[in-house]
Design a protein around this motif. Sequence first.
Motif, short mmCIF file in Angstrom:
data_model
loop_
_atom_site.label_atom_id
_atom_site.label_comp_id
_atom_site.label_asym_id
_atom_site.label_seq_id
_atom_site.Cartn_x
_atom_site.Cartn_y
_atom_site.Cartn_z
N GLU A 178 0.85 -1.19 0.00
CA GLU A 178 0.00 0.00 0.00
C GLU A 178 0.88 1.24 0.00
O GLU A 178 0.59 2.22 -0.69
CB GLU A 178 -0.93 0.01 1.22
CG GLU A 178 -1.86 1.22 1.22
CD GLU A 178 -2.87 1.22 2.34
OE1 GLU A 178 -4.06 1.43 2.06
OE2 GLU A 178 -2.46 1.01 3.49
N ARG B 241 -4.62 1.69 -8.17
CA ARG B 241 -4.85 1.53 -6.73
C ARG B 241 -6.06 2.35 -6.28
O ARG B 241 -6.22 3.51 -6.65
CB ARG B 241 -3.62 1.90 -5.92
CG ARG B 241 -3.05 3.27 -6.19
CD ARG B 241 -1.87 3.61 -5.26
NE ARG B 241 -0.90 2.52 -5.19
CZ ARG B 241 -0.27 2.18 -4.07
NH1 ARG B 241 -0.50 2.84 -2.95
NH2 ARG B 241 0.59 1.19 -4.07
N ASP C 44 3.42 1.06 -9.11
CA ASP C 44 2.61 -0.14 -9.35
C ASP C 44 2.80 -0.65 -10.77
O ASP C 44 2.89 -1.86 -11.01
CB ASP C 44 1.13 0.16 -9.10
CG ASP C 44 0.81 0.49 -7.66
OD1 ASP C 44 1.61 0.15 -6.77
OD2 ASP C 44 -0.26 1.10 -7.42
#
Length: 475
Positions: free
Chosen positions: A23, A92, A156
């Motif tokens: 995260e 995300r 990511d």
Amino acid sequence: MPGPCPETPEPVPGRCGFLEVPESREPHEPGGRGGRTIRLAVAVVPAVSATPAAEPVVFMEGGPGGDAFGSIPFLVASGVNRDHELIVMAQRGTLHSRPSLACPEIDRFNATAVGLRYDAPSTGRLLVRAARECRDRLTADGVELSAYNTTENAADFADLRRALGIGRWNVYGYSYGTELALTYLRLHPEGIRSVAIDSVVPPQIVSLPWTWDSAREGIGAIFSACAAQPQCRDRYPDLPRTLTEQVRRLEAHPLTVSAQPPGGGAPVKVVLDGGALVNLLVANAVKAVDVPAALDELAHGNPERFARAQAAGAAPVIGEVAHGLTQSVACSEWVPGHSEADLLQAGRRAFPGWPDTVLAQAPQLPFEHDVCRAWNVPDRTAVQRVATRSSVPALVVSGSFDAKTGASWGPYTARTLSRSTTVLIPGIGHFVVPQSPCAQSVLASFLARPTAPDTACVAGLEPQPFTIAPEPETA
């Protein structure tokens, strides 16, 4: 990791799985290295060609907070996967990623807001309350809102390329996805064969005042195109004055009418004030070819086109837009560094003579300073407001009628992309490629030959003729 494809209105035409990432990659934050992980849905759509190119295309959705899987039908229809495998990842926090930063509280506010004054302080208080409720719920669930930013988003995609074992790929992003693509190119240049950006958001300049510059450019281009068509010019001779008169009139005396949403259903109550009118124009809620006729009809007492466009907001798809990602990016990267006075001054420069109550709210992002005080994420402008300088081949595509990301920001961004090709498609608004066969051809040519794309089709393009409504009857 392989997995089932998400349920979408149109089945995903490929195989799916998910990518698991931290995260937060910042070790000093909760959920840093070794902490909480999140899952991002991934789809791999095969190329149509029996002999596809070796390097796939990875797509970066707009928003921030848009549903990337929802764009797959447009990308396929545009031929993006004709000669290349197409890879789509839910960013995300967005729909189909876990956790999802959807804010049904804001969706429900938006449904109600069509019947409220757009820029009234009481409307702003309701929006802030909805945002605070969403923030409190997400943080109670353990979400680290500060980790939902463009730097982490770009990382990511770097992780995705490595996870799929891809040596080189092509990047295609639109709107916020262009800011993401440029950030990705700046921070993770390895493995990038080419970058195509469509409807450009320059990281170094995007801010709330910037929205007024784009609105002026896009709306002004529509008016100039009408003036260049004799029939439109003769029927609608002074559109800038007409718009200013209607913004001022509606702001002083808002219209409350009943309108049927474009998709059908029961009529709903809508309020049209000056701010609502401007927001509908910026959002391209009324087709550009209909804007002159719609403004003229409004000036003669018929608000139907705008009222129906406003009514469309009464039934949002709850949870489709990840407002949590929208606010985490906007409040950390776009809003800081510019005051409410700066925003108002930018509006006055763009549209002198308009009421301050309209100009005090950024198009598409009303009451954003107030929302950001409630959202409360750290200022990231020092690391994000940076120009991307690169010699990776780039295609920069803009639409002349784009009032969200004005067309001039394409060439502005291309100045630091030394091997870039800049293309302006006349008569097209936001997200150009799905709307323009010529832009589709240019993109395909670019993907085949990134340093020498064929842009010949652009030279003969002109905006399509505007709608010419009958003259209103006089008493």
